[in-house]
Design a protein around this motif. Structure first.
Motif, short mmCIF file in Angstrom:
data_model
loop_
_atom_site.label_atom_id
_atom_site.label_comp_id
_atom_site.label_asym_id
_atom_site.label_seq_id
_atom_site.Cartn_x
_atom_site.Cartn_y
_atom_site.Cartn_z
N SER A 32 0.68 -0.93 -0.22
CA SER A 32 0.64 0.17 0.33
C SER A 32 0.85 1.24 0.23
CB SER A 32 -1.14 -0.20 1.30
OG SER A 32 -1.42 0.78 1.91
N LEU A 33 0.34 1.85 -0.92
CA LEU A 33 1.56 3.22 -1.27
C LEU A 33 1.02 4.04 -0.55
CD1 LEU A 33 2.30 3.29 -4.87
CD2 LEU A 33 3.96 2.56 -2.63
N TYR A 34 -0.39 4.65 -0.67
CA TYR A 34 -1.39 5.43 -0.19
C TYR A 34 -2.56 5.73 -0.08
CZ TYR A 34 -0.44 7.64 -5.17
OH TYR A 34 -0.07 8.07 -6.23
N GLN A 35 -3.95 6.51 -0.12
CA GLN A 35 -5.00 6.79 -0.42
C GLN A 35 -5.05 7.87 -0.72
OE1 GLN A 35 -7.62 5.45 3.00
NE2 GLN A 35 -6.89 3.74 2.96
N GLU A 36 -6.13 7.99 -1.98
CA GLU A 36 -6.78 9.01 -2.44
C GLU A 36 -7.98 9.26 -2.24
OE1 GLU A 36 -5.10 12.41 -3.72
OE2 GLU A 36 -3.57 11.24 -4.68
N HIS A 37 -8.89 10.31 -2.32
CA HIS A 37 -9.83 10.16 -1.91
C HIS A 37 -10.48 11.42 -2.70
CE1 HIS A 37 -9.87 8.00 2.01
NE2 HIS A 37 -8.73 8.63 2.21
N SER A 38 -12.42 11.41 -3.16
CA SER A 38 -12.64 12.57 -3.85
C SER A 38 -13.05 14.16 -3.33
CB SER A 38 -13.88 12.09 -5.45
OG SER A 38 -14.33 11.98 -4.45
N ASP A 75 -21.81 8.10 0.53
CA ASP A 75 -22.03 9.04 0.59
C ASP A 75 -21.55 10.39 -0.96
OD1 ASP A 75 -19.07 9.92 0.10
OD2 ASP A 75 -18.51 11.09 1.78
N GLY A 76 -20.95 9.29 -2.30
CA GLY A 76 -21.70 9.07 -3.56
C GLY A 76 -19.44 9.47 -3.72
N ARG A 77 -18.96 10.26 -2.89
CA ARG A 77 -17.49 10.70 -3.18
C ARG A 77 -16.90 8.75 -3.41
NH1 ARG A 77 -15.62 15.23 1.32
NH2 ARG A 77 -17.96 16.24 0.69
N TYR A 78 -15.44 9.55 -3.72
CA TYR A 78 -14.76 8.21 -4.35
C TYR A 78 -13.00 7.90 -3.33
CZ TYR A 78 -18.12 7.74 -8.60
OH TYR A 78 -18.52 8.06 -9.62
N THR A 79 -13.22 6.60 -3.15
CA THR A 79 -11.55 6.45 -2.22
C THR A 79 -11.11 5.52 -3.30
OG1 THR A 79 -12.85 7.04 -0.74
CG2 THR A 79 -10.72 5.34 -0.89
N ILE A 80 -9.57 5.69 -3.28
CA ILE A 80 -8.98 4.72 -4.07
C ILE A 80 -7.50 4.30 -3.00
CG2 ILE A 80 -7.62 6.67 -5.16
CD1 ILE A 80 -7.15 3.70 -7.55
N GLU A 81 -6.74 3.46 -3.07
CA GLU A 81 -5.84 3.03 -2.57
C GLU A 81 -4.63 2.15 -3.64
OE1 GLU A 81 -4.09 -0.49 0.42
OE2 GLU A 81 -5.78 -0.09 0.57
N MET A 82 -3.86 3.55 -3.51
CA MET A 82 -2.54 3.07 -4.35
C MET A 82 -1.74 1.80 -4.22
SD MET A 82 -3.46 4.52 -7.29
CE MET A 82 -4.29 6.31 -7.40
N ARG A 83 -1.48 1.18 -4.60
CA ARG A 83 -0.60 -0.58 -4.39
C ARG A 83 0.29 -0.06 -5.62
NH1 ARG A 83 -4.60 -4.44 -2.70
NH2 ARG A 83 -4.00 -5.96 -3.87
N THR A 84 1.27 -0.85 -4.73
CA THR A 84 1.82 -1.54 -6.30
C THR A 84 2.47 -3.21 -6.29
OG1 THR A 84 4.36 -1.60 -8.16
CG2 THR A 84 4.37 -0.33 -5.37
N ILE A 85 3.05 -3.29 -7.02
CA ILE A 85 4.07 -5.23 -6.46
C ILE A 85 5.71 -4.85 -6.88
CG2 ILE A 85 1.85 -6.64 -6.70
CD1 ILE A 85 2.73 -7.78 -8.91
N GLY A 86 5.63 -3.71 -7.06
CA GLY A 86 7.36 -3.38 -8.04
C GLY A 86 7.22 -4.81 -8.81
N GLN A 87 6.73 -4.20 -9.86
CA GLN A 87 6.71 -4.55 -11.29
C GLN A 87 6.54 -3.78 -12.13
OE1 GLN A 87 5.40 -8.38 -12.21
NE2 GLN A 87 6.33 -9.29 -9.62
#
Length: 145
Positions: A32-38, A75-87
């Motif tokens: 997990s790298l970070y989260q973003e919220h609309s 509430d209609g807003r968007y969320t994303i957890e940015m991830r990587t597997i290092g490839q």
């Protein structure tokens, strides 16, 4: 947790004649790298267009794809957890994802066959694209350069 591997067509050429088992095996657990919220009133397009430059900058700096499931909250807003597997040519998103975001390390926008199974967004070095399994469209320009 089951995960969908997002595999780029370009990777097949780079990997050579990889078997299906090779393409479905992650070399490491997703980080997990970070989260973003609309913001209030942001559409999925405007949200992803706003947050894509940070993810693309990470990909440009490290050579690793970044991805995540885009979740619409009650509430209609968007969320994303940015991830990587290092490839550089693979990224894992949760299997239950209804919408996803992924970065590609090359500048041409081409969704892979696996990426077309679920609606999603793809950010390249300059542009953001969306596909829904039937059609693809350019959402906007990222203006990173």
């Amino acid at each position: 947790m089951r995960a969908v591997l997002i595999t780029a067509i370009f990777a097949l050429a780079a990997v050579g004649q990889a078997t299906g088992a090779e393409l479905n095996r992650a070399s490491s657990a997703p980080e997990s790298l970070y989260q973003e919220h609309s913001r209030a009133g942001e559409t999925a397009d405007t949200f992803i267009l706003r947050i894509a430059p940070r993810a693309v900058s990470y990909t440009n700096r490290t050579g690793h794809q970044v991805c995540g499931a885009v979740v619409q909250n009650p509430d209609g807003r968007y969320t994303i957890e940015m991830r990587t597997i290092g490839q550089g040519y693979r990224c894992e998103i949760p299997a239950e994802a209804q919408l996803y975001f992924v970065t590609h390390i090359w500048s041409a926008g081409t969704f892979s066959r696996a990426e077309r199974e679920v609606p999603g967004y793809m950010a390249t070095r300059n542009s953001l694209y969306h596909q829904d399994g039937r059609s693809e469209r350019k959402v906007g320009t990222l203006r990173l350069w």
